[in-house]
Design a protein around this motif. Structure first.
Motif, PDB file in Angstrom:
ATOM      1  N   HIS A   1       0.835  -1.211   0.000  1.00 34.03           N
ATOM      2  CA  HIS A   1       0.000   0.000   0.000  1.00 34.03           C
ATOM      3  C   HIS A   1       0.867   1.257   0.000  1.00 34.03           C
ATOM      4  O   HIS A   1       0.564   2.226  -0.710  1.00 34.03           O
ATOM      5  CB  HIS A   1      -0.914  -0.004   1.232  1.00 34.03           C
ATOM      6  CG  HIS A   1      -2.116  -0.871   1.084  1.00 34.03           C
ATOM      7  ND1 HIS A   1      -3.178  -0.551   0.274  1.00 34.03           N
ATOM      8  CD2 HIS A   1      -2.425  -2.077   1.658  1.00 34.03           C
ATOM      9  CE1 HIS A   1      -4.099  -1.488   0.348  1.00 34.03           C
ATOM     10  NE2 HIS A   1      -3.665  -2.447   1.165  1.00 34.03           N
TER      11      HIS A   1
ATOM     12  N   GLU B   1       2.330   6.311  -7.279  1.00 36.63           N
ATOM     13  CA  GLU B   1       1.231   7.098  -7.847  1.00 36.63           C
ATOM     14  C   GLU B   1       1.463   8.590  -7.610  1.00 36.63           C
ATOM     15  O   GLU B   1       1.256   9.421  -8.506  1.00 36.63           O
ATOM     16  CB  GLU B   1      -0.109   6.681  -7.230  1.00 36.63           C
ATOM     17  CG  GLU B   1      -0.607   5.312  -7.652  1.00 36.63           C
ATOM     18  CD  GLU B   1      -1.213   5.292  -9.062  1.00 36.63           C
ATOM     19  OE1 GLU B   1      -1.180   6.327  -9.756  1.00 36.63           O
ATOM     20  OE2 GLU B   1      -1.715   4.223  -9.458  1.00 36.63           O
TER      21      GLU B   1
ATOM     22  N   LEU C   1      -6.343  15.773   0.923  1.00 38.00           N
ATOM     23  CA  LEU C   1      -7.083  14.815   0.103  1.00 38.00           C
ATOM     24  C   LEU C   1      -8.438  15.349  -0.334  1.00 38.00           C
ATOM     25  O   LEU C   1      -8.907  15.043  -1.435  1.00 38.00           O
ATOM     26  CB  LEU C   1      -7.257  13.498   0.863  1.00 38.00           C
ATOM     27  CG  LEU C   1      -5.980  12.696   1.130  1.00 38.00           C
ATOM     28  CD1 LEU C   1      -6.285  11.484   1.995  1.00 38.00           C
ATOM     29  CD2 LEU C   1      -5.338  12.262  -0.182  1.00 38.00           C
TER      30      LEU C   1
ATOM     31  N   SER D   1      -7.249  11.140  -9.520  1.00 36.67           N
ATOM     32  CA  SER D   1      -8.086  10.377  -8.591  1.00 36.67           C
ATOM     33  C   SER D   1      -7.421   9.103  -8.074  1.00 36.67           C
ATOM     34  O   SER D   1      -7.566   8.749  -6.899  1.00 36.67           O
ATOM     35  CB  SER D   1      -9.430  10.027  -9.246  1.00 36.67           C
ATOM     36  OG  SER D   1      -9.227   9.284 -10.438  1.00 36.67           O
ATOM     37  N   ALA D   2      -6.668   8.383  -8.939  1.00 37.39           N
ATOM     38  CA  ALA D   2      -6.025   7.142  -8.492  1.00 37.39           C
ATOM     39  C   ALA D   2      -4.974   7.423  -7.418  1.00 37.39           C
ATOM     40  O   ALA D   2      -4.812   6.639  -6.478  1.00 37.39           O
ATOM     41  CB  ALA D   2      -5.384   6.425  -9.680  1.00 37.39           C
TER      42      ALA D   2
ATOM     43  N   ILE E   1      -5.095  10.010  -5.332  1.00 34.62           N
ATOM     44  CA  ILE E   1      -5.858  10.385  -4.128  1.00 34.62           C
ATOM     45  C   ILE E   1      -6.337   9.140  -3.399  1.00 34.62           C
ATOM     46  O   ILE E   1      -6.218   9.026  -2.171  1.00 34.62           O
ATOM     47  CB  ILE E   1      -7.051  11.280  -4.503  1.00 34.62           C
ATOM     48  CG1 ILE E   1      -6.554  12.624  -5.047  1.00 34.62           C
ATOM     49  CG2 ILE E   1      -7.963  11.502  -3.297  1.00 34.62           C
ATOM     50  CD1 ILE E   1      -7.656  13.512  -5.597  1.00 34.62           C
ATOM     51  N   ASP E   2      -6.868   8.170  -4.154  1.00 31.07           N
ATOM     52  CA  ASP E   2      -7.373   6.922  -3.542  1.00 31.07           C
ATOM     53  C   ASP E   2      -6.239   6.153  -2.856  1.00 31.07           C
ATOM     54  O   ASP E   2      -6.411   5.651  -1.732  1.00 31.07           O
ATOM     55  CB  ASP E   2      -8.025   6.040  -4.608  1.00 31.07           C
ATOM     56  CG  ASP E   2      -9.324   6.629  -5.138  1.00 31.07           C
ATOM     57  OD1 ASP E   2      -9.888   7.523  -4.471  1.00 31.07           O
ATOM     58  OD2 ASP E   2      -9.769   6.205  -6.226  1.00 31.07           O
ATOM     59  N   ALA E   3      -5.074   6.054  -3.531  1.00 34.26           N
ATOM     60  CA  ALA E   3      -3.942   5.321  -2.955  1.00 34.26           C
ATOM     61  C   ALA E   3      -3.440   6.008  -1.687  1.00 34.26           C
ATOM     62  O   ALA E   3      -3.118   5.344  -0.690  1.00 34.26           O
ATOM     63  CB  ALA E   3      -2.817   5.203  -3.982  1.00 34.26           C
TER      64      ALA E   3
ATOM     65  N   ASP F   1      -5.229   8.038   0.253  1.00 30.49           N
ATOM     66  CA  ASP F   1      -6.284   7.943   1.261  1.00 30.49           C
ATOM     67  C   ASP F   1      -6.173   6.635   2.035  1.00 30.49           C
ATOM     68  O   ASP F   1      -6.206   6.605   3.278  1.00 30.49           O
ATOM     69  CB  ASP F   1      -7.647   8.045   0.573  1.00 30.49           C
ATOM     70  CG  ASP F   1      -8.802   8.113   1.573  1.00 30.49           C
ATOM     71  OD1 ASP F   1      -8.553   8.427   2.751  1.00 30.49           O
ATOM     72  OD2 ASP F   1      -9.950   7.842   1.175  1.00 30.49           O
ATOM     73  N   THR F   2      -6.004   5.536   1.292  1.00 24.97           N
ATOM     74  CA  THR F   2      -5.862   4.224   1.935  1.00 24.97           C
ATOM     75  C   THR F   2      -4.616   4.168   2.795  1.00 24.97           C
ATOM     76  O   THR F   2      -4.647   3.710   3.945  1.00 24.97           O
ATOM     77  CB  THR F   2      -5.802   3.113   0.864  1.00 24.97           C
ATOM     78  OG1 THR F   2      -7.000   3.132   0.095  1.00 24.97           O
ATOM     79  CG2 THR F   2      -5.633   1.745   1.513  1.00 24.97           C
TER      80      THR F   2
END
Length: 296
Positions: free
Chosen positions: A133, A140, A162, A182-183, A185-187, A189-190
């Protein structure tokens, strides 16, 4: 003994007055110390007794001993800086290195990844454990923003917004805001909300990206990460953290972004540093034309 003292004072000057980066500090001091040893063996006198002719002889000696054009050019810059310092200190009246002229070098265009190669690289981290992760978020973010590896590992968790989808990147006394796709941001965020809290060595650690011991990621640590995923992706090109920075800029330009916007996101002080990507894209278009046009 005095020579060592001058070099030590010069080190303080570079670090405290010029606020030189660690890489610049290291390379300039290495060049100056190499000249100091050469001068001690050949002349045995104080550094401020060196003349322009002496320095020209030294540069010839470097070339004769197989030093590359880039190494010699950097050494000339180092000596100019050092003797300028001695002039400022009142040890000399004129800078003997001011007459040194570096060899002209053919500026190589940076190597970039294709869109497919970027996808392959970014797909390598397996998000099944904390390391996967974290690595996914780092890659990214690097491709999303084009920041330097020193800037990447220097980010604090407070530099990421974020909800707005931007990061704040600081380099010296300057800072810039860079958007995220967006990808990325998602990575992030996790990683930030689910993974990072369990990786920290101390709860007050501010570093955005930490190693498996919970401390701030190092340049060497991230270099190993890049090499690992390059091998897994079976990409034959030599990939460095800077390759993603170059690819970020070239791909933006290919898709219609203007040079000024790319300059701002990369943090280039001079537009000429950004224009190299225009030349790179132009060369690629010529190559495609030559291969694809039926009458080419």
């Amino acid at each position: 003994m005095k020579q060592v003292c001058y070099v030590s004072q010069y080190e303080d000057y570079l670090r405290d007055v010029k606020q030189a980066s660690k890489n610049t500090l290291s390379s300039y001091l290495r060049d100056v110390n190499q000249f100091r040893h050469y001068w001690h063996q050949s002349a045995g006198s104080e550094l401020f007794h060196a003349t322009g002719r002496d320095l020209e002889d030294y540069i010839k000696w470097l070339r004769k001993n197989g030093k590359s054009t880039a190494t010699v050019s950097r050494c000339i810059a180092s000596l100019r800086s050092f003797f300028h310092f001695l002039v400022d200190q009142g040890k000399m009246h004129l800078n003997p290195a001011s007459s040194l002229v570096p060899d002209k070098t053919e500026k190589k265009l940076p190597q970039i990844l294709t869109n497919r190669e970027v996808e392959l690289l970014l797909d390598q981290p397996a998000c099944i454990d904390p390391k996967g992760h974290r690595d996914k978020a780092m890659l990214e973010l690097l491709y999303a923003t084009g920041i330097r590896v020193s800037e990447l590992i220097g980010l604090d968790v407070g530099d990421v917004n974020l909800s707005v989808g931007i990061i704040r990147c600081r380099s010296g006394d300057k800072e810039r805001m860079i958007p995220l796709y967006s990808a990325a941001i998602d990575a992030l965020d996790t990683y930030i909300n689910r993974i990072r809290p369990h990786m920290l060595s101390t709860r007050d650690e501010e570093a955005l990206f930490v190693n498996m011991s919970g401390d701030r990621m190092s340049r060497q640590g991230f270099w190993k990460i890049i090499k690992l995923y390059q091998e897994r992706a079976k990409i034959n090109k030599e990939i460095t953290p800077h390759t993603l920075r170059h690819s970020f800029a070239a791909h933006l330009l290919e898709n219609g972004a203007d040079l000024r916007s790319i300059q701002e996101m990369l943090g280039h002080a001079d537009i000429s540093s950004t224009q190299v990507y225009a030349q790179l894209v132009k060369n690629q278009l010529k190559d495609v034309y030559q291969k694809a046009h039926p009458r080419a």
